[in-house]
Design an enzyme around this catalytic site. Structure first.
Site, PDB file in Angstrom:
ATOM      1  N   GLY A 128       0.731  -1.184  -0.095  1.00 26.69           N
ATOM      2  CA  GLY A 128       0.005  -0.058   0.137  1.00 26.69           C
ATOM      3  C   GLY A 128       0.726   1.385   0.050  1.00 26.69           C
ATOM      4  N   TYR A 129       1.361   1.677  -1.033  1.00 29.18           N
ATOM      5  CA  TYR A 129       2.276   2.852  -1.225  1.00 29.18           C
ATOM      6  C   TYR A 129       1.445   3.925  -2.140  1.00 29.18           C
ATOM      7  CZ  TYR A 129       6.763   0.582   0.213  1.00 29.18           C
ATOM      8  OH  TYR A 129       7.628   0.066   0.770  1.00 29.18           O
ATOM      9  N   GLU A 245      13.700  -4.175  -4.697  1.00 29.49           N
ATOM     10  CA  GLU A 245      12.536  -4.659  -5.562  1.00 29.49           C
ATOM     11  C   GLU A 245      12.688  -4.361  -6.964  1.00 29.49           C
ATOM     12  OE1 GLU A 245       9.041  -2.185  -4.749  1.00 29.49           O
ATOM     13  OE2 GLU A 245       8.074  -2.751  -6.434  1.00 29.49           O
ATOM     14  N   SER A 382       8.547   4.023 -12.081  1.00 28.88           N
ATOM     15  CA  SER A 382       8.470   3.837 -13.566  1.00 28.88           C
ATOM     16  C   SER A 382       9.939   4.361 -14.196  1.00 28.88           C
ATOM     17  CB  SER A 382       7.768   5.156 -14.076  1.00 28.88           C
ATOM     18  OG  SER A 382       8.435   6.337 -14.029  1.00 28.88           O
ATOM     19  N   ASN A 383      10.212   3.809 -15.386  1.00 25.32           N
ATOM     20  CA  ASN A 383      11.521   3.974 -16.066  1.00 25.32           C
ATOM     21  C   ASN A 383      11.967   5.312 -16.137  1.00 25.32           C
ATOM     22  OD1 ASN A 383      11.139   1.122 -16.313  1.00 25.32           O
ATOM     23  ND2 ASN A 383      11.795   0.879 -18.269  1.00 25.32           N
TER      24      ASN A 383
HETATM   25  C1  LIG Z   1       0.189  -3.059 -12.962  1.00 27.39           C
HETATM   26  C2  LIG Z   1       0.528  -2.229 -11.748  1.00 27.39           C
HETATM   27  C3  LIG Z   1       0.543  -2.807 -10.523  1.00 27.39           C
HETATM   28  C4  LIG Z   1       1.070  -1.770  -9.411  1.00 27.39           C
HETATM   29  N1  LIG Z   1       0.934  -2.310  -8.137  1.00 27.39           N
HETATM   30  C5  LIG Z   1       0.974  -1.618  -7.071  1.00 27.39           C
HETATM   31  C6  LIG Z   1       0.870  -2.094  -5.908  1.00 27.39           C
HETATM   32  O1  LIG Z   1       0.869  -3.033  -5.515  1.00 27.39           O
HETATM   33  N2  LIG Z   1       1.208  -1.056  -4.767  1.00 27.39           N
HETATM   34  C7  LIG Z   1       1.474   0.253  -4.962  1.00 27.39           C
HETATM   35  O2  LIG Z   1       1.482   1.133  -4.142  1.00 27.39           O
HETATM   36  N3  LIG Z   1       1.527   0.679  -6.337  1.00 27.39           N
HETATM   37  C8  LIG Z   1       1.364  -0.076  -7.294  1.00 27.39           C
HETATM   38  N4  LIG Z   1       1.426   0.417  -8.612  1.00 27.39           N
HETATM   39  C9  LIG Z   1       1.577   1.796  -8.934  1.00 27.39           C
HETATM   40  C10 LIG Z   1       2.728   2.122  -9.506  1.00 27.39           C
HETATM   41  O3  LIG Z   1       3.825   2.336  -8.353  1.00 27.39           O
HETATM   42  C11 LIG Z   1       2.575   3.714  -9.936  1.00 27.39           C
HETATM   43  O4  LIG Z   1       2.006   3.479 -11.100  1.00 27.39           O
HETATM   44  C12 LIG Z   1       3.906   4.421 -10.270  1.00 27.39           C
HETATM   45  O5  LIG Z   1       4.591   4.600  -9.329  1.00 27.39           O
HETATM   46  C13 LIG Z   1       3.773   5.634 -11.117  1.00 27.39           C
HETATM   47  O6  LIG Z   1       2.892   6.494 -10.783  1.00 27.39           O
HETATM   48  P1  LIG Z   1       1.457   7.052 -11.571  1.00 27.39           P
HETATM   49  O7  LIG Z   1       0.756   5.738 -12.013  1.00 27.39           O
HETATM   50  O8  LIG Z   1       0.750   7.625 -10.546  1.00 27.39           O
HETATM   51  O9  LIG Z   1       1.934   7.716 -12.651  1.00 27.39           O
HETATM   52  P2  LIG Z   1       2.494   9.503 -12.548  1.00 27.39           P
HETATM   53  O10 LIG Z   1       3.462   9.599 -11.477  1.00 27.39           O
HETATM   54  O11 LIG Z   1       1.369  10.124 -12.758  1.00 27.39           O
HETATM   55  O12 LIG Z   1       3.370   9.618 -13.994  1.00 27.39           O
HETATM   56  C14 LIG Z   1       3.013   9.508 -15.322  1.00 27.39           C
HETATM   57  C15 LIG Z   1       3.925   9.471 -16.114  1.00 27.39           C
HETATM   58  O13 LIG Z   1       4.737  10.641 -15.960  1.00 27.39           O
HETATM   59  C16 LIG Z   1       6.335  10.023 -15.719  1.00 27.39           C
HETATM   60  N5  LIG Z   1       6.875  11.104 -14.730  1.00 27.39           N
HETATM   61  C17 LIG Z   1       6.520  11.423 -13.548  1.00 27.39           C
HETATM   62  N6  LIG Z   1       7.361  12.188 -12.875  1.00 27.39           N
HETATM   63  C18 LIG Z   1       8.285  12.358 -13.795  1.00 27.39           C
HETATM   64  C19 LIG Z   1       9.665  13.021 -13.828  1.00 27.39           C
HETATM   65  N7  LIG Z   1       9.879  13.918 -12.673  1.00 27.39           N
HETATM   66  N8  LIG Z   1      10.408  13.129 -14.750  1.00 27.39           N
HETATM   67  C20 LIG Z   1      10.152  12.512 -15.951  1.00 27.39           C
HETATM   68  N9  LIG Z   1       8.961  11.603 -16.100  1.00 27.39           N
HETATM   69  C21 LIG Z   1       7.973  11.428 -14.853  1.00 27.39           C
HETATM   70  C22 LIG Z   1       6.213   8.654 -15.236  1.00 27.39           C
HETATM   71  O14 LIG Z   1       7.099   7.989 -15.518  1.00 27.39           O
HETATM   72  C23 LIG Z   1       4.923   8.232 -15.962  1.00 27.39           C
HETATM   73  O15 LIG Z   1       5.387   7.904 -17.265  1.00 27.39           O
HETATM   74  C24 LIG Z   1       1.063  -0.576  -9.632  1.00 27.39           C
HETATM   75  C25 LIG Z   1       1.124  -0.089 -10.894  1.00 27.39           C
HETATM   76  C26 LIG Z   1       0.948  -1.008 -12.127  1.00 27.39           C
HETATM   77  C27 LIG Z   1       0.847  -0.241 -13.302  1.00 27.39           C
END
Ligand SMILES: Cc1cc2nc3c(=O)[nH]c(=O)nc-3n(C[C@H](O)[C@H](O)[C@H](O)COP(=O)(O)OP(=O)(O)OC[C@H]3O[C@@H](n4cnc5c(N)ncnc54)[C@H](O)[C@@H]3O)c2cc1C
Lengths: 397, 379
Positions: A128-129, A245, A382-383
């Site tokens: 739960g992050y 991780e 994310s990457n």
């Molecule tokens: C299949 C799946 C399973 C998951 N499981 C879990 C889980 O079990 N528990 C949990 O806590 N979370 C989980 N997540 C959530 C995951 O950790 C988040 O999706 C991730 O941290 C990205 O956050 P966001 O989706 O809000 O995207 P955002 O943060 O809104 O980002 C959107 C886009 O912008 C890019 N971006 C953001 N900031 C920057 C920057 N400063 N510079 C360049 N690019 C940037 C990102 O890389 C992305 O491409 C899961 C996600 C997926 C897809």
């Protein structure tokens, strides 16, 4: 001295793993994995408990915490053999995530309460992050934990929580303070999912699967004895975990197996033409990916070997995560190329078709896998975020 | 040379876009998928817009439109993620108007134009991939007519079709196309669930008995007509993909400007600005490829036409991949859900890349065409 060959002991170990898997992996589960079908909670738990019967579920744990205390090479062999032999991927939330945080930062009492359930795979953990407004910028999370003497009272929402609907425990980041930098008011809690006020709502993925969820907390009372380490220090523990991780997220054993599967898939002729594997245009793509994978694997072994001799994985784990996920995604694209139009048919949620598939058998999961693999470059940091880490922490740009 | 839309075409584009914006919203589409919206109503509305009339000759009640006009419709279909099999029906109709006898055309085309007849054309079999010549369905001639046996895969729109077009190999070894009414003995339609929510079915034919006049145009050599329709399919696919890419790219830009992380909109990160620029470039490339496909699909010479169409499809597949993957990535986890349109565009773009030839397949088609023309040069 550096060398690639396995020692006699390592070979004996590899044989032992192969033998165990051959004798104990249930055929129905192996068949689902082979077809790339979707596994249920029971499938995972059944296999994980079989592994636990010889203490191989928490296979990366050191002996002092009840793990098998394997070397880097042994872990690498184990993962590869499991991949090769169609074992399900061990779900990371317990043994790879909650476990290491608990044994590194938890109290003796917490270790005694939680580690056995993880080792034996009787508990299912979730992470739960993330929150709707705190994705990449996790430190701005706002799920509140109010101090109520012996308890915290939790209110707020988590999102994207994978398998929260399977889980009986969650490790969770909550906000205990708004003063100072956002990172400083974060606390790491273990939450029993059956506590009153916890609600899990499904989110359906574009591949039709239900794997992630929203989790709502409405005055959820969590005893303070479920807090890991100090109040306000949760960010430190979470970061420790994220670095570990990321190495796991490279999922090399699985990727190696995927590469092998796509090669087999390309070896079966679909139309009257020769199989794609004999087509130099196709095979040059396949081999280019294989070359990149070979180099990634060596990088991973380098990192693991450094970790084994006491270094922290640090930003190198970001590199593994970026390339590991990209390669896995490219492999899924090759499968799409092979499947052509037949990839369009959508299997139902439990991995079987509502209807018989239209094309050849080997094409059936190509699109589901391709769609799903897109998530790999999003989760686990994310990457793009990984690249930010490398540019800031290694390159100091 | 003139690459500008005419005044009429611009007006037509406006009506197509307005229809998609107002009458084919994502909400309405979701309801059609969930079966809450009567499907036939939408079909009739589309007929009233004249989309079905567009490519057919005036003599049959059509509008005599060009391939460019058809691509305007296709672009709208991509933009709206229209799941109704509009383009497959039009393609099938065009095959009838090319191959059919006057009587067959009279039976099929006018009601198709009015929205009263849905047609489905079967180009795939479980084992032919894209090879139109690898068809194994057979047509045997007897005293009473034809007997058809075979299995057609993934026939778009076959679920609700009023007539099916089934290519089959006759005893002469050539391929004829048969017009079949569903409900006939020996014919099974097996609906499929598809990733992109469009409809298709497998069609299984066991000893299906047809009268002599079921064969389109009494023509047992329909191979080049099928190749032509395949290329028309590519052209329509490029238009549809363009519409989907353009919408997806706009949504992604809006999202980047709106979503805040680290205290500022995502769009303020230079790394993401450049990614968005690459998306925009890809959409412009797709626009050019779609135009090139539409302008060259009418070229009668197979080699010239097919080569141009293959190049366009390779480009569309590449740009669709870039735009689709990047849009999902830039939306983060939101892009992975069934709830938002993003994933639906991505799925449709992925499906289109697999329709009418993958890139690898088209590289081979070009190689074959080039080898044949070198051979001819030598002679
Ligand atoms: C299949 C799946 C399973 C998951 N499981 C879990 C889980 O079990 N528990 C949990 O806590 N979370 C989980 N997540 C959530 C995951 O950790 C988040 O999706 C991730 O941290 C990205 O956050 P966001 O989706 O809000 O995207 P955002 O943060 O809104 O980002 C959107 C886009 O912008 C890019 N971006 C953001 N900031 C920057 C920057 N400063 N510079 C360049 N690019 C940037 C990102 O890389 C992305 O491409 C899961 C996600 C997926 C897809």
């Amino acid at each position: 001295m550096m060398k690639l060959e396995l020692t006699t002991d390592e070979q004996i170990f590899a044989d032992e793993v192969r033998d165990f898997v051959a004798r104990n992996l249930p055929a129905d589960i192996a068949e689902k994995v082979r077809r790339g079908a979707i596994l249920g909670r029971d499938d995972h738990m059944r296999w994980q408990q079989i592994l636990a019967s010889c203490n191989w579920h928490a296979f990366s744990w050191p002996k002092e915490h009840g793990g098998p205390g394997w070397s880097v090479t042994q872990r690498y062999l184990f993962e590869n053999i499991c991949g090769e032999m169609d074992c399900p991927l061990i779900q990371p939330f317990g043994p790879r995530m909650a476990g290491p945080v608990i044994f590194s930062f938890g109290t003796e009492d917490q270790k005694a309460r939680f580690l056995p359930g993880i080792r034996e795979s009787t508990d299912w953990w979730c992470q739960g992050y993330s929150e709707p407004h705190a994705g990449s910028d996790l430190a701005t999370l706002s799920t509140r934990a109010e101090d109520d003497g012996e308890h915290y009272i939790i209110n707020g929402q988590k999102i994207w929580t994978s398998y929260a609907h399977y889980a009986n425990w969650m490790f969770c980041l909550v906000r205990t303070s708004n003063e100072d930098r956002p990172q400083k008011g974060i606390t790491f809690l273990l939450i029993d999912m059956s506590t009153p006020g916890v609600r899990v709502d499904p989110i359906v993925g574009m591949d039709g699967r239900h794997s992630f969820n929203s989790v709502f907390f409405d005055d959820v009372r969590v005893p303070k004895e479920n807090r890991i380490g100090e109040e306000g220090k949760g960010w430190t523990y979470a970061k420790f975990l994220l670095e570990h991780e990321r190495i796991d997220n490279a999922a090399l054993g699985v990727t190696k197996q995927a590469l092998e599967r796509v090669r087999q898939m390309a070896s079966v002729p679909i139309d009257s033409a020769t199989p794609l594997i004999e087509d130099p245009i196709f095979s040059s793509r396949l081999i280019a990916i294989e070359a990149q994978f070979a180099s990634l694997e060596m990088t991973a072994l380098r990192v693991l070997s450094a970790v084994n001799s006491g270094e922290s994985p640090g930003p190198a784990s970001s590199l593994l995560k970026i390339r590991g996920t990209e390669i896995a995604q490219q492999i899924s694209e090759l499968a799409l190329e092979i499947a052509g139009q037949y990839a369009q048919v959508r299997p139902s949620m439990n991995g079987t078709y509502d209807c018989a598939p239209s094309g050849p058998e080997q094409t059936e999961m190509a699109m589901t896998n391709y769609l799903w693999k897109r998530a790999m470059s999003i989760y686990g940091g994310s990457n793009e975020v990984q690249k930010n880490i490398i540019s800031k922490r290694i390159l100091e740009m | 040379m003139d690459l500008q839309f005419s005044t009429e075409q611009n007006l037509f584009r406006d009506t197509v876009e307005r229809f998609i914006r107002e009458d084919y919203t994502f909400d309405i589409r979701s309801r059609i998928i969930a079966n809450d919206e009567p499907y036939d109503d939408m079909w009739r509305k589309i007929a009233e817009l004249g989309w079905f009339a567009l490519p057919f000759p005036e003599s049959l009640g059509g509008l005599d439109g060009t391939a460019i006009d058809l691509n305007i419709v296709a672009e709208g279909i991509g933009r709206g993620l229209v799941i109704d099999p509009v383009l497959p029906t039009i393609l099938a109709g065009l095959l009838v108007s090319r191959l059919g006898t006057e009587q067959q055309k009279e039976i099929v085309i006018p009601p198709l134009i009015e929205g009263n007849l849905k047609l489905a054309l079967a180009l795939s079999e479980p084992g032919n991939r894209y090879d139109l010549n690898a068809i194994t369905t057979t047509a045997t001639h007897s005293a009473d007519g034809w007997i058809i046996d075979g299995h057609k895969a993934l026939v778009p729109g076959a679920n609700n079709a009023d007539r099916l077009l089934i290519p089959a190999r006759t005893e002469s070894g050539e391929i004829g196309v048969f017009l079949i009414k569903p409900g006939i003995a020996g014919l099974t339609i097996r609906p499929l669930g598809l990733h992109d929510s469009t409809t298709a079915a497998d069609v299984i034919l066991e000893q299906v008995a047809l009268p002599d006049d079921a064969l389109l145009g009494a023509e047992q050599n329909a191979r080049s007509a099928l190749e032509w329709v395949f290329d028309l399919g590519i052209a329509a696919a490029t238009g549809e993909a363009l519409g989907a890419m353009d919408s997806l790219s706009k949504m992604t830009l809006a999202f980047l400007k709106e979503r805040k992380q680290f205290g500022r909109p995502l769009s303020e990160n230079q790394a993401l600005q450049h990614r968005m620029v690459d998306l925009t470039i890809a959409v412009e490339e797709a626009r050019s490829s779609a135009l090139s496909a539409a302008l060259q699909v009418t070229v009668p010479d197979y080699a010239t036409r097919a080569r141009a169409l293959s190049l366009a499809k390779i480009e569309i597949n590449r740009t669709a991949r870039t735009v689709g993957q990047e849009a999902v990535q830039l939306h983060g986890a939101m892009g992975m859900t069934e709830e938002l349109p993003i994933g639906h565009y991505f799925k449709r773009l992925t499906a289109i890349s697999g329709l009418f030839g993958t890139s690898n397949w088209h590289v081979h088609r070009i190689t074959r065409i080039d080898a044949a023309s070198r051979d001819q040069g030598k002679k």
